[in-house]
Design an enzyme around this catalytic site. Structure first.
Site, PDB file in Angstrom:
ATOM      1  CD  GLU A 125     -37.655  -1.260  19.185  1.00  0.00           C
ATOM      2  OE1 GLU A 125     -36.465  -1.116  19.501  1.00  0.00           O
ATOM      3  OE2 GLU A 125     -38.262  -0.461  18.425  1.00  0.00           O
ATOM      4  CG  ASN A 140     -38.690   5.308  21.731  1.00  0.00           C
ATOM      5  OD1 ASN A 140     -37.909   5.104  22.605  1.00  0.00           O
ATOM      6  ND2 ASN A 140     -38.705   5.227  20.504  1.00  0.00           N
ATOM      7  CD  GLU A 141     -34.949   7.388  19.777  1.00  0.00           C
ATOM      8  OE1 GLU A 141     -35.172   7.346  18.655  1.00  0.00           O
ATOM      9  OE2 GLU A 141     -34.110   6.957  20.398  1.00  0.00           O
ATOM     10  CE1 TYR A 193     -28.800   2.369  21.218  1.00  0.00           C
ATOM     11  CE2 TYR A 193     -29.948   4.314  20.773  1.00  0.00           C
ATOM     12  CZ  TYR A 193     -29.777   2.906  21.212  1.00  0.00           C
ATOM     13  OH  TYR A 193     -31.214   2.306  21.329  1.00  0.00           O
ATOM     14  CD  GLU A 200     -34.216   3.458  22.716  1.00  0.00           C
ATOM     15  OE1 GLU A 200     -33.334   3.488  21.728  1.00  0.00           O
ATOM     16  OE2 GLU A 200     -35.275   3.332  22.626  1.00  0.00           O
ATOM     17  CD  GLN A 208     -33.519  -3.214  21.279  1.00  0.00           C
ATOM     18  OE1 GLN A 208     -34.273  -4.566  21.150  1.00  0.00           O
ATOM     19  NE2 GLN A 208     -33.918  -2.122  20.495  1.00  0.00           N
TER      20      GLN A 208
HETATM   21  O1  AHR Z   1     -32.600   0.520  20.016  1.00  0.00           O
HETATM   22  C1  AHR Z   1     -33.002   0.668  18.739  1.00  0.00           C
HETATM   23  C2  AHR Z   1     -33.762   1.872  18.268  1.00  0.00           C
HETATM   24  O2  AHR Z   1     -32.906   3.028  18.533  1.00  0.00           O
HETATM   25  C3  AHR Z   1     -35.042   2.217  19.187  1.00  0.00           C
HETATM   26  O3  AHR Z   1     -36.336   1.605  18.486  1.00  0.00           O
HETATM   27  C4  AHR Z   1     -35.166   3.498  19.102  1.00  0.00           C
HETATM   28  O4  AHR Z   1     -35.775   4.306  19.990  1.00  0.00           O
HETATM   29  C5  AHR Z   1     -33.698   4.088  18.811  1.00  0.00           C
HETATM   30  O5  AHR Z   1     -33.546   5.192  18.007  1.00  0.00           O
END
Ligand code: AHR
Length: 492
Positions: free
Chosen positions: A29, A176-177, A243, A300, A349
């Site tokens: 990103e 995205n999101e 995450y 992600e 990432q």
């Molecule tokens: O990876 C960092 C961020 O985490 C991304 O931009 C977003 O999609 C997520 O909240």
């Protein structure tokens, strides 16, 4: 201290699912130092580069066979206007990166540079389009600009900017999101928006697009339910973001390298917890799509810790230790177990951000322990999974327990067995019930402490070493796995 024990029984099935190589995908990103400095240094840089893209990084990434790379975000995708990133670089307008660190994005790394990177890496591009602040026309034009061979304004603009031949863009994400940074939409509203935007993501020339809808945040199965019920016939993949956080609590906390056994245990426990979460989303997908035509795209995932002291909090720069390596290996074992639904996963990432493969410091770079798991496990890409029963002693900390040993086996040109021992205090004696094959070679990733990591002065401190502690017994092999380790074994 006596070894803990585990037994892995194998139930080979030629019809078992194949590990889609794209499960080993990545995400880059416009965030912090991922693109600028991590990938893009510019043609005039003293750092050796090919058309502005640094050579040390592409060389390291080529060695892990990145099958697919997601770009330009993330949250950034929903404020990215692709036309700002084409044409002569000095004439490109900047844009304020409101999500990440409040820096001015130069747009020097745009569509041509990203697709050049993919060609240098032999990687399939996965582009995420702007739904939150972009128009349907903007998205349609972008796809046509990149993928059409026709004699029409968009491909002709591409030709004017130096690229005659259309690119292949096999993966396209529609927002995205969208439940958060991508527009704070409700699932019913986004499902309609998905249907509308996706209609104009056209197929040009012979470019076939795998369409990915924005998916749920972590445990939000209602999002998955609504998207599947309202739009599953118009998508190929539905995303999911998950995450790994200390105590599964937002905002992220805890140092990436200064922690004790409590935090070691917690992150590995949280890593195992992604499996019931994935299963709960799969159950929603199965209700609407029992034939599993729509893939789950975990675009992600990874550990998210506090940023390194003294760095811009908006740059999400974190170090990476042996703990991250074990967490990644546990994730892959879970992804393999659900290979009949998971079609792609993209770690967040690639460079200098969150659970990165590579960290850079000016001209210096290092490979993280997570990099080495991707390198060791690349042999699983495209392999046929072997259904397993894993009976393992527990690794307990205070009142909680997790399986000490995690394992996965795939068959391709050889039989590949990967193993994790989460217990930092005890070695594991693992019986692997494989027959009809011989042990060929092995490698193991270990450290001198649970916080072991690589630094720019000692970039190879944590790196794989040869592993031979495998002996044949009646009905299988005995593997003596060191404490806190990841191993990859080849049998032929
Ligand atoms: O990876 C960092 C961020 O985490 C991304 O931009 C977003 O999609 C997520 O909240």
């Amino acid at each position: 201290m006596t070894n803990l024990t585990a037994r892995i029984s194998v139930h080979p099935d030629p019809a078992a699912p194949v590990v889609n190589p794209n499960i080993y995908g990545h995400f880059a990103e416009h965030l912090g130092r991922c693109i600028y400095e991590g990938i893009w240094v510019g043609e005039d840089s003293d750092i050796p580069n090919t058309r502005g893209i640094r050579n040390d990084v592409t060389e390291a990434l080529r060695a892990i066979n990145i099958p697919v790379l997601r770009w330009p975000g993330g949250c950034f995708a929903d404020e990215y206007h692709w036309m700002d990133g084409i044409g002569p670089r000095e004439a490109r307008p900047g844009i304020y990166n409101s999500h990440w660190g409040g820096v001015v994005e130069t747009n020097h790394f745009g569509t041509h540079e990203f697709l050049d990177l993919c060609e240098q890496l032999n990687t399939a591009p996965y582009i995420c389009g702007n739904v939150g602040s972009g128009t349907v026309k903007e998205m349609q034009d972008w796809v046509e600009y990149m993928t059409s061979d026709s004699n029409s304004p968009m491909p002709n603009l591409r030709r004017k900017n130096g690229r005659e031949k259309a690119w292949k863009v096999p993966f396209f994400g529609v927002g995205n999101e969208s439940w958060g940074c991508g527009g704070n939409m409700r699932p019913e509203y986004y499902a309609n928006e998905y249907r509308r935007y996706n209609t104009f993501v056209r197929t040009y020339s012979d470019n076939k697009i795998y369409r990915i809808a924005c998916g749920a945040n972590s445990s939000d199965t209602n999002w998955t339910r609504v998207l599947m019920e309202n739009a599953h016939t118009q998508m190929n993949g539905l995303a999911l973001h998950k995450y790994t956080l200390i105590k599964n609590t937002w905002p992220p906390s805890g140092s990436a390298t200064e922690f004790g056994e409590a935090e070691w245990f917690d992150i590995l426990d949280q890593s195992y917890q992604i499996e019931p979460l994935i299963e709960s989303h799969i159950a929603e997908m199965d209700r609407v799509d029992p034939e599993r035509k729509v893939g789950m795209v975990i675009d992600e995932w990874g550990t998210w810790m506090a940023v390194e002291p003294g760095t811009n909090p908006g740059f999400l720069y974190q170090q990476n230790s042996l703990r991250d390596a074990l967490s990644a290996a546990i994730h892959f074992h879970i992804f393999h177990r659900h290979a009949n639904r998971i079609s792609m996963a993209n770690i967040a990432q690639t460079i200098n951000v969150l659970q990165a493969m590579i960290l850079t410091d000016g001209p210096r770079m290092l490979r993280t322990p997570t990099y080495w798991v991707f390198e060791m496990f690349k042999v699983h890409q495209g392999g046929t999974t072997v259904p397993l029963t894993v009976e393992s002693d527990s690794y307990s900390y205070e009142s909680t327990s997790i399986p000490a040993v995690s394992g996965s086996i795939t068959i391709s040109d050889a039989t590949y067995v990967s193993l994790v021992n989460t217990d930092p205090n005890r070695a594991a004696t693992v019986t692997v019930g494989l027959t009809g094959v011989s042990f060929d070679e092995g490698r193991v990733l270990v450290g001198d402490s649970i916080t072991a990591h690589n630094t720019f002065d000692a970039p190879d401190h944590v790196s794989p070493r040869a592993f031979k502690a495998v002996t044949e017994t009646d009905g299988g092999f005995l593997v003596e796995l060191p404490p806190a380790s990841v191993a990859i074994l080849t049998f032929r």
